[in-house]
Design an enzyme around this catalytic site. Sequence first.
Site, PDB file in Angstrom:
ATOM      1  N   ASP A 134      32.223  71.746  78.145  1.00 16.14           N
ATOM      2  CA  ASP A 134      33.606  72.188  77.734  1.00 16.14           C
ATOM      3  C   ASP A 134      34.424  71.165  77.496  1.00 16.14           C
ATOM      4  OD1 ASP A 134      35.681  74.316  78.308  1.00 16.14           O
ATOM      5  OD2 ASP A 134      36.560  72.625  79.672  1.00 16.14           O
ATOM      6  N   GLU A 191      31.865  75.870  72.551  1.00  9.56           N
ATOM      7  CA  GLU A 191      32.687  76.916  72.304  1.00  9.56           C
ATOM      8  C   GLU A 191      33.283  76.695  70.802  1.00  9.56           C
ATOM      9  OE1 GLU A 191      36.687  78.415  74.572  1.00  9.56           O
ATOM     10  OE2 GLU A 191      36.336  76.327  74.926  1.00  9.56           O
ATOM     11  N   CYS A 228      33.177  84.435  85.653  1.00 10.77           N
ATOM     12  CA  CYS A 228      32.760  83.820  86.730  1.00 10.77           C
ATOM     13  C   CYS A 228      31.496  83.578  86.656  1.00 10.77           C
ATOM     14  CB  CYS A 228      32.844  84.731  87.909  1.00 10.77           C
ATOM     15  SG  CYS A 228      31.711  84.267  89.264  1.00 10.77           S
ATOM     16  N   ASP A 254      36.794  73.641  84.683  1.00 16.84           N
ATOM     17  CA  ASP A 254      36.162  73.342  83.189  1.00 16.84           C
ATOM     18  C   ASP A 254      34.656  73.412  83.618  1.00 16.84           C
ATOM     19  OD1 ASP A 254      38.805  72.730  82.276  1.00 16.84           O
ATOM     20  OD2 ASP A 254      38.516  70.389  82.935  1.00 16.84           O
TER      21      ASP A 254
HETATM   22 ZN    ZN Z   1      31.976  86.188  90.747  1.00 21.27          ZN
END
Ligand code: ZN
Length: 405
Positions: free
Chosen positions: A194, A278, A331, A360
């Site tokens: 990241d 990304e 998540c 991050d």
């Molecule tokens: Zn979670």
Amino acid sequence: MIVLRAYKTELDLNNVQKTACAHHTGAARWAYNWGLARKMEAYQNGEKVPTAIDLHRELNVLKKGELSWMYTISKCAPQEALRNLDQAYAHFFRRVKQKKAGRKIQAGFPKFKSKKNGLGSFRLTGAIHIYDRVIQLPRLGRLRLKERGYLPVEGVHILSATVSERAGHWFVSVQVERDIPDPEATYQPVVGVDLGILALATVSDGTRIENPRALKRDLRKIKRLQRVVSRRQKGSANREKAVKQLARVHLRIANVRKNALHQVTSLLARTKSAVVLEDLNVSGMVKNHHLAQAIADVGFYEFRRQMVYKGRWNGCQVILADPFYPSSKRCSECGHIKVEMNLSERVYICDHCGWKIDRDLNAAINLEQLATGSSPEIYACGESVSPGFQAVLVEAVTEQQSICV
Ligand SMILES: [Zn+2]
């Protein structure tokens, strides 16, 4: 494996040489602008638009008359500038095609070059020789180098040399062809990376690479100098002085950041078998006026560029995530996706499973999981919350992208 490489280093010029180089940039800029005007004129008159070769021929005729000053300049400078112009046209038409195909980009017709952003550059081909502390260029002769031993003296085929000016400093970039051994297949980890504003890079294995400290101080300096420039009267000597000062700080930032990026990309390329990044949202980027973010965005392209060519040399693949993959909202523990995640939230706290993790690092782990397929939602939550996102392997590396500076 034959690779194209460029080595850029600073020149140590005396005043005569500075003037000669400035004349060359002038000739290159003049040829570019003249060629662009000729092309536009031909297009408007419905004639065949002249190519670089046509224009060079025309220029040679002009040189016998009004343009006799060009005889003091290497013929390469205007010739290569006209080639650049053809390239700029080709890129423009490619973007027009992409725009027609529905991509949200601006076609951006080639612009006339001005001295506003420095003197610019010129490229020379032909008899170029590199010695320990000197480079010999056609017409310009032997130019001293500030750093000895950086430019490759042996084992390379020299293609061209580009001399450029920035904030009062002169640089030479030498493009060479080099034969390097093919990378061996090794089994090394796959990581997500990241790239951010606070930390330069966060790797999914927990490594956090901080931004160089000088960056923060320089950002403050830039903000101050920008205010100074805007307060000075247009066209005044004081404004010009402030503009020059600002350019010097910009150059410093660019160098500091580039150096930091080189260290990270070299380390990753050597020790990982794949790196997941990304993909940047370009249309969102253009709108961003936040200075630190703007510099981070530029860093992203530079990071990707370095990662791609160094990866190729070291056998490390570069994988880009789907631009819509919510790497910062998801998540990494259960796969739940937050509706909103503010930039100011530095810690990710999952509404679903209560997982708490650095923002991050969470994003980096998500990127890694995208490529390795170890998505937790498959076994944790039951309901698949982030289906259909893809990791795209960057493999079609064009020659341009693989050039290292
Ligand atoms: Zn979670």
